[in-house]
Design an enzyme around this catalytic site. Structure first.
Site, PDB file in Angstrom:
ATOM      1  N   ASN A   1       0.849  -1.191   0.000  1.00 58.62           N
ATOM      2  CA  ASN A   1       0.000   0.000   0.000  1.00 58.62           C
ATOM      3  C   ASN A   1       0.885   1.241   0.000  1.00 58.62           C
ATOM      4  O   ASN A   1       2.108   1.135  -0.040  1.00 58.62           O
ATOM      5  CB  ASN A   1      -0.950  -0.023   1.208  1.00 58.62           C
ATOM      6  CG  ASN A   1      -0.183  -0.180   2.502  1.00 58.62           C
ATOM      7  OD1 ASN A   1       0.661   0.643   2.829  1.00 58.62           O
ATOM      8  ND2 ASN A   1      -0.455  -1.252   3.237  1.00 58.62           N
TER       9      ASN A   1
ATOM     10  N   ASP B   1      -4.306  -6.173   4.343  1.00 63.81           N
ATOM     11  CA  ASP B   1      -5.373  -7.036   4.859  1.00 63.81           C
ATOM     12  C   ASP B   1      -5.373  -8.400   4.187  1.00 63.81           C
ATOM     13  O   ASP B   1      -5.865  -9.370   4.732  1.00 63.81           O
ATOM     14  CB  ASP B   1      -6.740  -6.364   4.634  1.00 63.81           C
ATOM     15  CG  ASP B   1      -6.888  -5.127   5.494  1.00 63.81           C
ATOM     16  OD1 ASP B   1      -6.334  -5.124   6.608  1.00 63.81           O
ATOM     17  OD2 ASP B   1      -7.536  -4.160   5.046  1.00 63.81           O
TER      18      ASP B   1
ATOM     19  N   ASP C   1      -4.753 -10.421  11.880  1.00 72.74           N
ATOM     20  CA  ASP C   1      -5.076  -9.087  12.407  1.00 72.74           C
ATOM     21  C   ASP C   1      -4.170  -8.850  13.619  1.00 72.74           C
ATOM     22  O   ASP C   1      -4.442  -9.326  14.729  1.00 72.74           O
ATOM     23  CB  ASP C   1      -6.559  -9.026  12.798  1.00 72.74           C
ATOM     24  CG  ASP C   1      -6.971  -7.605  13.173  1.00 72.74           C
ATOM     25  OD1 ASP C   1      -6.114  -6.851  13.694  1.00 72.74           O
ATOM     26  OD2 ASP C   1      -8.136  -7.250  12.944  1.00 72.74           O
TER      27      ASP C   1
END
Ligand SMILES: Cc1cc2nc3c(=O)[nH]c(=O)nc-3n(C[C@H](O)[C@H](O)[C@H](O)COP(=O)(O)O)c2cc1C
Length: 400
Positions: free
Chosen positions: A209, A277, A304
């Site tokens: 990202n 994610d 997570d």
């Protein structure tokens, strides 16, 4: 900060000009004091031009002590928020360790109540001499900080210890030593995650990202400066900050493993990393060949990290998360806060041009009591300091 930069008579004195410039660029006021020997290596004109302030001490035009309506050494000693001596000769270390005040710099060092930092540089034989080491020991016992020299080829041609530490590292050490410590954070172990994670498809392709890690790195610096012992789990390519133990990771799984290894002996967590994610279901060790037409990439969830650590925390550990949202910021962040059982979420508006990669940012803290006044817009280093102040205030009030 108002910094007195003492410059003594060693070859590395030329590097003090670079340091003065760096400190001024960081927003500090810098006044230089040259010793007589220091003035043989670098001129007051260079230092005055770089700092925009007078240069004190040995001055070919005015000599060591200037006729001055005030008492210059006391005024300078009071003016300073910090005194740094860069480079520090064996001679000045010996004088300061023994309370001698034979010139302007040594007198200011004796008169000041400000924190003092030394960056010694000298020949290896001098550095290793028991007298120099004993003097350093004594200076440390006064609460002074020492940025140890590194090893390398020295100006005298010898190779070994005694080379002035990196100017950037000295500037960071000045920041650390000159920042007042916060009672709720001093000596506390804070675990910080920062940067993007990268999920590899094959040896050349990766899913990631736009995070650079700069916000998390500035937070690591700000917690460090406030007195915390910081451990940073860092993705991405940015250099790790000085004085912070850094574990470099690539994937979300590696980040989880590094965090898990350090969570039990941490007092708190700040999860600023932008964790991917999803990862590719399959990762190939060979470069995947292109195929014609539409291809489908199967993705599976990554662990997570924030939820895992929050679920495994003791009652004395605190957890602060980040929420990067592009719409319905507070609603989504509030959901994250409750679902993961966090103490606070810092809400980051990542609409075009803000948040990731931007130099200036705004963060809105959110706790179970609701949103708090926004911090920023501020450059990320100042924003990080504002976050640390805000969070330290909550810890002090017992609301962490
Ligand atoms: C060319 C040259 C290089 C020197 N480099 C150093 C040095 O790197 N470190 C050091 O401790 N002394 C060094 N010295 C010796 C100091 O200049 C000398 O001890 C002097 O008295 C230091 O004075 P000050 O501490 O007041 O600046 C050097 C001397 C010369 C002539």
């Amino acid at each position: 900060m108002q910094i007195i930069l003492g410059i003594t008579g060693g070859i590395a004195a030329y590097k003090s000009a670079e340091l003065a410039r760096l400190l001024v660029n960081q927003g500090h006021r810098v006044r230089c004091i040259l010793t007589e020997a220091g003035s043989r290596f670098i001129t007051p004109l260079t230092l005055t031009s770089l700092t925009g302030e007078p240069c004190y001490g040995a001055n070919p035009d005015q000599g060591e002590w200037r006729a001055n309506p005030g008492v210059e050494h006391i005024e300078l000693a009071r003016w300073a928020d910090l005194v740094a001596v860069v480079p520090a000769t064996a001679n000045i270390l010996g004088k300061a360790a023994n309370g001698l005040a034979s010139d302007l710099l040594s007198t200011v060092l004796l008169a000041t109540r400000a924190p003092v930092l030394w960056a010694p540089a000298m020949n290896t034989g001098m550095w290793e001499h028991p007298a120099v080491q004993a003097n350093l020991q004594r200076l440390r016992s006064f609460g002074h900080a020492v940025v140890e020299p590194g090893e390398g080829v020295l100006a005298c041609g010898e190779e070994g210890a005694g080379k002035l530490a990196d100017v950037a590292a000295i500037a960071e050490a000045i920041q650390v030593h000159g920042t007042p410590k916060l009672a709720s954070l001093a000596g506390r172990r804070v675990l910080i995650t920062a940067g993007p994670t990268r999920e590899d498809l094959d040896p050349v392709r990766t899913l990631t990202n736009r995070s650079t890690g700069s916000m998390g790195i500035e937070l690591a610096r700000a917690f460090r400066d406030a007195g915390a012992q910081v451990r940073l789990v860092l993705g991405g390519d940015l250099p790790s900050p000085w004085g912070v133990e850094t574990m470099r990771v690539r994937s979300a799984q590696q980040m989880l493993e590094a965090c898990t290894a350090h969570w039990a002996d941490s007092d708190g967590l700040v999860a600023a990393a932008a964790v991917a994610d999803q990862r590719p279901e399959a990762s190939s060790s060979e470069k995947v060949k292109k195929a014609d037409g539409t291809e489908t990439l199967a993705l599976v969830r990554t662990p997570d990290i924030l939820a895992t650590l929050a679920a495994n925390r003791r009652s004395d550990q605190w957890v602060v998360g980040f929420a990067a949202e592009s719409e319905k910021h507070l609603e989504h962040a509030g959901d994250k806060l409750r679902r993961k059982g966090l103490d606070a979420v810092l809400v980051n508006d990542v609409q075009a041009g803000r948040g990731f990669g931007a130099q200036v940012n705004t963060l809105t803290p959110l706790t179970v009591q609701g949103p708090h006044p926004a911090l920023g817009p501020l450059p990320k280093d100042q924003l990080a300091r504002a976050v640390v102040q805000w969070w330290a205030g909550r810890l002090e009030a017992g609301k962490g």
